[in-house]
Motif scaffolding. Structure first.
Motif, PDB file in Angstrom:
ATOM      1  N   ALA A 115       0.822  -1.216   0.000  1.00  0.00           N
ATOM      2  CA  ALA A 115       0.000   0.000   0.000  1.00  0.00           C
ATOM      3  C   ALA A 115       0.853   1.262   0.000  1.00  0.00           C
ATOM      4  O   ALA A 115       0.476   2.280  -0.600  1.00  0.00           O
ATOM      5  N   SER A 116       2.017   1.222   0.655  1.00  0.00           N
ATOM      6  CA  SER A 116       2.875   2.405   0.702  1.00  0.00           C
ATOM      7  C   SER A 116       3.364   2.778  -0.704  1.00  0.00           C
ATOM      8  O   SER A 116       3.456   3.964  -1.050  1.00  0.00           O
ATOM      9  N   LEU A 117       3.653   1.768  -1.515  1.00  0.00           N
ATOM     10  CA  LEU A 117       4.097   2.053  -2.879  1.00  0.00           C
ATOM     11  C   LEU A 117       2.931   2.462  -3.772  1.00  0.00           C
ATOM     12  O   LEU A 117       3.123   3.188  -4.752  1.00  0.00           O
ATOM     13  N   ARG A 118       1.722   2.002  -3.434  1.00  0.00           N
ATOM     14  CA  ARG A 118       0.553   2.491  -4.181  1.00  0.00           C
ATOM     15  C   ARG A 118       0.327   3.968  -3.904  1.00  0.00           C
ATOM     16  O   ARG A 118      -0.151   4.701  -4.774  1.00  0.00           O
ATOM     17  N   VAL A 119       0.653   4.421  -2.708  1.00  0.00           N
ATOM     18  CA  VAL A 119       0.550   5.848  -2.402  1.00  0.00           C
ATOM     19  C   VAL A 119       1.518   6.636  -3.280  1.00  0.00           C
ATOM     20  O   VAL A 119       1.165   7.687  -3.837  1.00  0.00           O
ATOM     21  N   VAL A 120       2.746   6.136  -3.415  1.00  0.00           N
ATOM     22  CA  VAL A 120       3.727   6.801  -4.282  1.00  0.00           C
ATOM     23  C   VAL A 120       3.225   6.837  -5.720  1.00  0.00           C
ATOM     24  O   VAL A 120       3.295   7.867  -6.401  1.00  0.00           O
ATOM     25  N   LEU A 121       2.712   5.696  -6.199  1.00  0.00           N
ATOM     26  CA  LEU A 121       2.175   5.633  -7.555  1.00  0.00           C
ATOM     27  C   LEU A 121       1.025   6.616  -7.746  1.00  0.00           C
ATOM     28  O   LEU A 121       0.969   7.342  -8.742  1.00  0.00           O
ATOM     29  N   ALA A 122       0.121   6.653  -6.786  1.00  0.00           N
ATOM     30  CA  ALA A 122      -1.043   7.537  -6.886  1.00  0.00           C
ATOM     31  C   ALA A 122      -0.641   9.002  -6.853  1.00  0.00           C
ATOM     32  O   ALA A 122      -1.324   9.854  -7.439  1.00  0.00           O
ATOM     33  N   ALA A 123       0.460   9.313  -6.186  1.00  0.00           N
ATOM     34  CA  ALA A 123       0.877  10.707  -6.038  1.00  0.00           C
ATOM     35  C   ALA A 123       1.623  11.242  -7.253  1.00  0.00           C
ATOM     36  O   ALA A 123       1.830  12.457  -7.369  1.00  0.00           O
ATOM     37  N   VAL A 124       2.017  10.365  -8.177  1.00  0.00           N
ATOM     38  CA  VAL A 124       2.822  10.793  -9.328  1.00  0.00           C
ATOM     39  C   VAL A 124       2.206  11.980 -10.069  1.00  0.00           C
ATOM     40  O   VAL A 124       2.913  12.941 -10.415  1.00  0.00           O
ATOM     41  N   PRO A 125       0.889  12.006 -10.348  1.00  0.00           N
ATOM     42  CA  PRO A 125       0.338  13.141 -11.099  1.00  0.00           C
ATOM     43  C   PRO A 125       0.529  14.501 -10.443  1.00  0.00           C
ATOM     44  O   PRO A 125       0.576  15.519 -11.152  1.00  0.00           O
ATOM     45  N   VAL A 126       0.634  14.546  -9.114  1.00  0.00           N
ATOM     46  CA  VAL A 126       0.757  15.850  -8.456  1.00  0.00           C
ATOM     47  C   VAL A 126       2.170  16.155  -7.989  1.00  0.00           C
ATOM     48  O   VAL A 126       2.433  17.282  -7.561  1.00  0.00           O
ATOM     49  N   VAL A 127       3.090  15.190  -8.043  1.00  0.00           N
ATOM     50  CA  VAL A 127       4.456  15.471  -7.603  1.00  0.00           C
ATOM     51  C   VAL A 127       5.443  15.550  -8.759  1.00  0.00           C
ATOM     52  O   VAL A 127       6.598  15.917  -8.553  1.00  0.00           O
ATOM     53  N   LEU A 128       5.014  15.207  -9.989  1.00  0.00           N
ATOM     54  CA  LEU A 128       5.935  15.303 -11.115  1.00  0.00           C
ATOM     55  C   LEU A 128       6.497  16.727 -11.198  1.00  0.00           C
ATOM     56  O   LEU A 128       5.738  17.697 -11.217  1.00  0.00           O
ATOM     57  N   PRO A 129       7.814  16.890 -11.230  1.00  0.00           N
ATOM     58  CA  PRO A 129       8.388  18.245 -11.219  1.00  0.00           C
ATOM     59  C   PRO A 129       7.862  19.157 -12.314  1.00  0.00           C
ATOM     60  O   PRO A 129       7.696  20.360 -12.102  1.00  0.00           O
ATOM     61  N   LEU A 130       7.593  18.620 -13.510  1.00  0.00           N
ATOM     62  CA  LEU A 130       7.152  19.458 -14.630  1.00  0.00           C
ATOM     63  C   LEU A 130       5.673  19.821 -14.587  1.00  0.00           C
ATOM     64  O   LEU A 130       5.238  20.696 -15.328  1.00  0.00           O
TER      65      LEU A 130
END
Length: 451
Positions: A115-130
């Motif tokens: 689940a911790s890695l699913r949180v990282v995956l889910a957060a990708v759209p809002v943490v991508l630097p660009l």
């Protein structure tokens, strides 16, 4: 994380995650971009909403395809006071991206077990630097975020007819917004895979029918739209070396560092190893996951990776090859601004890398290859996976603060409306006043201003 999930339940965790993601997206925009209307949000979509009304615009083509979700967001903004239009569009867009993050967390549980890695995956759209540079916080670019969500919607095995129906609605909204969702059509096979019935004798495979039918119908609508209202362009096929070099210099580099000009300057000064070394590391992780992962994870890693490259290549073709010799960079190219296509391809690439990393971290549970190599093999896989996850998190933390975007210099929407309202009052025959947006100008109906 697993304890929190068991105590609170997946829906509550997803809701909290979605709200936190939306808040982070809103924060990363900064005060001026939140209050500046961007591109089609104030130009094409708003103009056509004023001229055609709310119903006729929903499936009205623009640039060769249908934009359902952005037009709905513009409808919401137009239903509220004109002074709040920029904020409503930005906030609604951030909330929708938060919803994408929440759904990715829920729908990826059959593929990404920790689940911790699913949180990282889910957060990708809002943490991508660009992301804040151009695609975040506006309706015009919501289609890129929906493209990240679609593979999980297509591949998910619904547990009930209610869930299948809800997913079909999400699939319809996404497909009627972004035609490149066709890239993920093969993932529908994952939803149809598995036993014919569950323990109660219910036909489980048929639960994939609503999403499948909706996706096919939606893509048919997009195809007909493209045929009947083609985009005005002259496609130019760039050289393969420029496609690959540009992919390294833009989506790959932008996945970790938004300062793409500095990256290009480093390549000019010190050679291609600057980007090739990290790219090779990513490739090794992706290939390793494909080798050892189960079928569902393998398909998802391959689909996300190939779609990332395809989005970048399609963008170059659709925009005349961009006219840039990426394979022969020179110092003057450092001034080229980032493109939304680089951010979109980066979203897919980082998602693929996180899925691959999760597969390596968790390989000891299901991988025969990992078990054959013993503790050493599992340790190497876990270290590689956690290193990649750490890099993703580090890039997110280092660039989480608001930075310059293409809207950082405004113009602020609400500050211009008093003058527009005065123009409407001074000329009773005036129906529409012009207000500056970025990079265009926007029509504002006098009746809307005077509500």
């Amino acid at each position: 994380m697993d304890l929190v999930r068991r105590v609170a339940g997946v829906p509550l965790v997803a809701l909290v995650l979605g709200l936190l993601a939306a808040a982070l997206a809103w924060y990363r925009l900064g005060p001026v971009p939140r209050n500046t209307v961007w591109a089609e949000d104030g130009g094409v979509f708003l103009r056509e909403r004023i001229a055609m009304g709310p119903i006729d615009t929903l499936l009205h083509p623009y640039a060769g395809y249908v934009h359902l979700v952005p037009r709905l967001v513009v409808d919401l903004g137009y239903a509220l006071p004109a002074a709040r239009y920029a904020q409503v569009v930005a906030l609604t867009s951030c909330l929708l991206v938060g919803g994408v993050c929440a759904l990715v967390f829920v729908l990826s549980r059959d593929t990404v077990r920790p689940a911790s890695l699913r949180v990282v995956l889910a957060a990708v759209p809002v943490v991508l630097p660009l992301a804040p540079r151009e695609i975040s916080g506006n309706a015009a670019n919501l289609h890129w975020y929906l493209l990240v969500l679609v593979p999980w919607v297509f591949a998910y095995r619904a547990r009930s007819w209610w869930g299948a129906a809800a997913l079909a609605v999400v699939a319809g909204a996404a497909v009627l917004t972004e035609p490149l969702t066709v890239l993920f059509l093969p993932l529908l096979l994952l939803a149809w895979a598995g036993p014919d019935t569950d323990q109660t004798g219910r036909h489980r495979r048929l639960l994939a029918l609503p999403v499948t039918a909706t996706a096919i119908v939606g893509l048919a609508v997009q195809g007909i739209t493209t045929r009947t209202s083609p985009r005005a362009l002259t496609p130019v096929v760039p050289a393969l070396r420029d496609v690959l070099a540009g992919y390294l210099l833009r989506p790959v580099s932008g996945a970790w560092d938004p300062h793409l000009g500095a990256v290009l300057s480093a390549v000019v000064a010190r050679g291609w190893a600057v980007v090739l070394v990290p790219a090779v590391v990513l490739l090794v992780v992706l290939v390793a996951a494909v080798v050892v992962a189960p079928t569902r994870t393998r398909w998802m890693v391959v689909a996300l990776t190939l779609a990332s490259v395809a989005v970048w290549a399609a963008a170059l073709v659709a925009n005349g090859g961009s006219g840039t010799r990426w394979s022969a960079p020179v110092a003057a190219m450092a001034g080229l601004p980032p493109q939304r296509y680089a951010a979109a391809a980066g979203l897919l690439l980082v998602s693929a890398v996180v899925v691959a990393a999760a597969a390596l971290v968790d390989s000891g549970r299901w991988s025969r290859a990992a078990r054959r190599t013993g503790g050493a093999g599992r340790l190497v896989g876990a270290l590689a996976g956690w290193c990649v996850v750490t890099a993703v998190v580090a890039a997110a933390v280092l660039h989480v603060a608001p930075a310059d975007t293409r809207r950082s210099d405004g113009p602020v929407w609400a500050e211009q409306l008093p003058a527009a309202a005065e123009a409407c009052r001074a000329d009773p025959t005036l129906q529409v006043a012009r207000v500056r947006s970025n990079p265009w100008s926007s029509p504002v109906a006098c009746a809307w201003l005077m509500r």
